[in-house]
Design a protein around this motif. Structure first.
Motif, PDB file in Angstrom:
ATOM      1  N   LYS A  23     -20.087 -15.850  -0.277  1.00 30.99           N
ATOM      2  CA  LYS A  23     -19.808 -14.494  -0.969  1.00 30.99           C
ATOM      3  C   LYS A  23     -19.925 -13.560   0.322  1.00 30.99           C
ATOM      4  CE  LYS A  23     -21.075 -11.678  -4.661  1.00 30.99           C
ATOM      5  NZ  LYS A  23     -21.955 -11.589  -5.912  1.00 30.99           N
ATOM      6  N   VAL A  24     -18.782 -12.614   0.449  1.00 25.01           N
ATOM      7  CA  VAL A  24     -19.059 -11.597   1.430  1.00 25.01           C
ATOM      8  C   VAL A  24     -18.685 -10.308   1.106  1.00 25.01           C
ATOM      9  CG1 VAL A  24     -18.428 -13.314   3.336  1.00 25.01           C
ATOM     10  CG2 VAL A  24     -16.572 -12.100   1.903  1.00 25.01           C
ATOM     11  N   ARG A  25     -18.870  -9.166   1.641  1.00 21.69           N
ATOM     12  CA  ARG A  25     -18.535  -7.806   1.275  1.00 21.69           C
ATOM     13  C   ARG A  25     -17.911  -7.105   2.170  1.00 21.69           C
ATOM     14  NH1 ARG A  25     -23.853  -6.126   0.596  1.00 21.69           N
ATOM     15  NH2 ARG A  25     -23.680  -6.875  -1.544  1.00 21.69           N
ATOM     16  N   ALA A  26     -16.928  -6.291   1.687  1.00 21.90           N
ATOM     17  CA  ALA A  26     -16.001  -5.444   2.653  1.00 21.90           C
ATOM     18  C   ALA A  26     -17.112  -4.397   3.374  1.00 21.90           C
ATOM     19  CB  ALA A  26     -14.767  -4.999   2.194  1.00 21.90           C
ATOM     20  N   LYS A  27     -16.826  -4.212   4.623  1.00 18.34           N
ATOM     21  CA  LYS A  27     -17.446  -3.264   5.513  1.00 18.34           C
ATOM     22  C   LYS A  27     -16.761  -1.905   5.380  1.00 18.34           C
ATOM     23  CE  LYS A  27     -19.642  -4.281   9.316  1.00 18.34           C
ATOM     24  NZ  LYS A  27     -19.671  -4.796  10.943  1.00 18.34           N
ATOM     25  N   ILE A  28     -15.428  -1.918   5.238  1.00 21.42           N
ATOM     26  CA  ILE A  28     -14.622  -0.669   5.158  1.00 21.42           C
ATOM     27  C   ILE A  28     -13.314  -0.883   4.305  1.00 21.42           C
ATOM     28  CG2 ILE A  28     -14.988  -0.374   7.664  1.00 21.42           C
ATOM     29  CD1 ILE A  28     -12.218  -1.702   8.317  1.00 21.42           C
ATOM     30  N   ASN A  29     -12.734  -0.043   3.950  1.00 18.86           N
ATOM     31  CA  ASN A  29     -11.618  -0.043   3.218  1.00 18.86           C
ATOM     32  C   ASN A  29     -10.399  -0.620   3.857  1.00 18.86           C
ATOM     33  OD1 ASN A  29     -12.547   1.780   1.105  1.00 18.86           O
ATOM     34  ND2 ASN A  29     -11.610   3.441   1.887  1.00 18.86           N
ATOM     35  N   ILE A  30      -9.693  -1.616   3.280  1.00 17.73           N
ATOM     36  CA  ILE A  30      -8.725  -2.389   3.995  1.00 17.73           C
ATOM     37  C   ILE A  30      -7.385  -2.041   3.451  1.00 17.73           C
ATOM     38  CG2 ILE A  30      -7.728  -4.632   4.486  1.00 17.73           C
ATOM     39  CD1 ILE A  30     -10.241  -4.150   5.975  1.00 17.73           C
ATOM     40  N   ARG A  31      -6.346  -1.592   4.102  1.00 16.71           N
ATOM     41  CA  ARG A  31      -5.076  -1.033   3.663  1.00 16.71           C
ATOM     42  C   ARG A  31      -3.993  -1.916   3.942  1.00 16.71           C
ATOM     43  NH1 ARG A  31      -5.140   4.377   2.326  1.00 16.71           N
ATOM     44  NH2 ARG A  31      -6.951   5.356   2.794  1.00 16.71           N
ATOM     45  N   ASN A  32      -2.951  -1.817   3.294  1.00 16.29           N
ATOM     46  CA  ASN A  32      -1.756  -2.939   3.379  1.00 16.29           C
ATOM     47  C   ASN A  32      -1.155  -2.527   4.809  1.00 16.29           C
ATOM     48  OD1 ASN A  32       0.400  -4.822   3.399  1.00 16.29           O
ATOM     49  ND2 ASN A  32       1.289  -3.701   1.560  1.00 16.29           N
ATOM     50  N   ASP A  33      -1.101  -3.502   5.647  1.00 16.61           N
ATOM     51  CA  ASP A  33      -0.229  -3.242   6.995  1.00 16.61           C
ATOM     52  C   ASP A  33       0.982  -3.536   7.073  1.00 16.61           C
ATOM     53  OD1 ASP A  33      -0.825  -6.105   6.781  1.00 16.61           O
ATOM     54  OD2 ASP A  33      -1.693  -5.946   8.905  1.00 16.61           O
ATOM     55  N   PHE A  36       1.106  -7.471   3.202  1.00 14.34           N
ATOM     56  CA  PHE A  36       0.623  -8.094   1.776  1.00 14.34           C
ATOM     57  C   PHE A  36       1.878  -7.641   0.902  1.00 14.34           C
ATOM     58  CE2 PHE A  36      -1.515  -7.730  -2.477  1.00 14.34           C
ATOM     59  CZ  PHE A  36      -2.359  -8.908  -2.378  1.00 14.34           C
ATOM     60  N   PRO A  37       2.452  -8.799   0.221  1.00 15.00           N
ATOM     61  CA  PRO A  37       3.612  -8.418  -0.748  1.00 15.00           C
ATOM     62  C   PRO A  37       3.287  -7.652  -1.803  1.00 15.00           C
ATOM     63  CG  PRO A  37       2.867 -10.669  -0.997  1.00 15.00           C
ATOM     64  CD  PRO A  37       2.056  -9.993   0.305  1.00 15.00           C
ATOM     65  N   GLY A  38       4.182  -6.886  -2.385  1.00 15.65           N
ATOM     66  CA  GLY A  38       4.013  -6.071  -3.583  1.00 15.65           C
ATOM     67  C   GLY A  38       3.380  -4.749  -3.539  1.00 15.65           C
ATOM     68  N   LYS A  39       2.843  -4.352  -2.447  1.00 12.50           N
ATOM     69  CA  LYS A  39       2.177  -3.109  -2.416  1.00 12.50           C
ATOM     70  C   LYS A  39       2.645  -2.384  -1.108  1.00 12.50           C
ATOM     71  CE  LYS A  39      -1.081  -4.428  -5.381  1.00 12.50           C
ATOM     72  NZ  LYS A  39      -1.246  -3.495  -6.464  1.00 12.50           N
ATOM     73  N   ILE A  41       2.921  -0.065   2.165  1.00 13.22           N
ATOM     74  CA  ILE A  41       2.223   0.031   3.196  1.00 13.22           C
ATOM     75  C   ILE A  41       1.256   1.236   3.227  1.00 13.22           C
ATOM     76  CG2 ILE A  41       2.335   0.547   5.900  1.00 13.22           C
ATOM     77  CD1 ILE A  41       5.305  -0.855   5.801  1.00 13.22           C
ATOM     78  N   GLY A  42       0.193   0.930   3.556  1.00 16.63           N
ATOM     79  CA  GLY A  42      -0.955   1.986   3.473  1.00 16.63           C
ATOM     80  C   GLY A  42      -1.759   1.846   2.245  1.00 16.63           C
ATOM     81  N   GLU A  43      -1.316   1.253   1.267  1.00 15.01           N
ATOM     82  CA  GLU A  43      -2.026   1.314   0.030  1.00 15.01           C
ATOM     83  C   GLU A  43      -3.391   0.470   0.163  1.00 15.01           C
ATOM     84  OE1 GLU A  43      -1.406  -0.287  -4.673  1.00 15.01           O
ATOM     85  OE2 GLU A  43       0.400   0.072  -3.321  1.00 15.01           O
ATOM     86  N   VAL A  44      -4.643   0.874  -0.391  1.00 16.27           N
ATOM     87  CA  VAL A  44      -5.846   0.199  -0.241  1.00 16.27           C
ATOM     88  C   VAL A  44      -5.703  -0.842  -1.053  1.00 16.27           C
ATOM     89  CG1 VAL A  44      -8.425   0.469  -0.722  1.00 16.27           C
ATOM     90  CG2 VAL A  44      -7.190   2.395   0.105  1.00 16.27           C
ATOM     91  N   LEU A  45      -5.931  -2.055  -0.267  1.00 13.97           N
ATOM     92  CA  LEU A  45      -6.274  -3.400  -0.883  1.00 13.97           C
ATOM     93  C   LEU A  45      -7.508  -3.723  -1.526  1.00 13.97           C
ATOM     94  CD1 LEU A  45      -3.899  -5.361   1.436  1.00 13.97           C
ATOM     95  CD2 LEU A  45      -3.195  -4.543  -0.945  1.00 13.97           C
ATOM     96  N   VAL A  46      -8.425  -3.266  -0.598  1.00 10.26           N
ATOM     97  CA  VAL A  46      -9.887  -3.609  -1.034  1.00 10.26           C
ATOM     98  C   VAL A  46     -10.598  -2.312  -0.438  1.00 10.26           C
ATOM     99  CG1 VAL A  46     -11.778  -4.974  -0.186  1.00 10.26           C
ATOM    100  CG2 VAL A  46      -9.817  -5.816  -0.240  1.00 10.26           C
ATOM    101  N   LYS A  47     -11.629  -1.986  -1.228  1.00  9.05           N
ATOM    102  CA  LYS A  47     -12.639  -0.639  -0.774  1.00  9.05           C
ATOM    103  C   LYS A  47     -13.949  -1.337  -0.369  1.00  9.05           C
ATOM    104  CE  LYS A  47     -10.665   2.019  -4.722  1.00  9.05           C
ATOM    105  NZ  LYS A  47     -11.124   2.736  -5.743  1.00  9.05           N
ATOM    106  N   LYS A  48     -14.448  -0.377   0.433  1.00  5.57           N
ATOM    107  CA  LYS A  48     -15.678  -0.667   1.189  1.00  5.57           C
ATOM    108  C   LYS A  48     -16.620  -0.968   0.209  1.00  5.57           C
ATOM    109  CE  LYS A  48     -19.183   1.514   3.827  1.00  5.57           C
ATOM    110  NZ  LYS A  48     -19.630   2.660   4.570  1.00  5.57           N
ATOM    111  N   GLY A  49     -17.558  -2.255   0.129  1.00  7.12           N
ATOM    112  CA  GLY A  49     -18.330  -2.681  -0.851  1.00  7.12           C
ATOM    113  C   GLY A  49     -17.874  -3.622  -1.744  1.00  7.12           C
TER     114      GLY A  49
END
Length: 99
Positions: A23-33, A36-39, A41-49
C-alpha cells in the motif's frame, strides 16, 4: 556546481523500493502527461494523499522503476516513480484488534 538530475540517478542498480501488493500514498498530484487514455492532458489523475496498491513494477529508460499503482477509489491504475510515492505503514500487531 553539483546539480542532481533524474537523469543522473540509476535506480535499477538496486532493488525496487516497493513490493507487489504494498500500500502506497501519492506525495503529489499526478496529472495526465498524455499517456493515460480517455483523459485530457493536464487532467488530475491522482490527488496528493490518495492511496493505492502496487500491482506492477516496470522500468523506464533503463534507469527508473515505474510502479503501476491501482488507486481503487479512483478506478484507475497509474504509473508512478518512486519519488512520487510514500509507503503506507502497516499496523503493528500491538495496534491490531485481537479477535
Amino acid at each position: 556546481m553539483n546539480i542532481a538530475r533524474d537523469s543522473d540517478i540509476v535506480e535499477l542498480d538496486g532493488p525496487p523500493s516497493f513490493e507487489y501488493g504494498q500500500k502506497v500514498r501519492a506525495k503529489i498530484n499526478i496529472r495526465n502527461d498524455g499517456t493515460f487514455p480517455g483523459k485530457e492532458i493536464g487532467e488530475v489523475l491522482v490527488k496528493k494523499g490518495d492511496e493505492g496498491y502496487v500491482v506492477s513494477i516496470g522500468t523506464f529508460l533503463q534507469q527508473f522503476y515505474i510502479y503501476g499503482v491501482d488507486f481503487v477509489a479512483q478506478g484507475r491504475i497509474v504509473g508512478m516513480k518512486r519519488k512520487e510515492l510514500l509507503p503506507v505503514e502497516a499496523a503493528t500487531p500491538s495496534e491490531q484488534e485481537v479477535a
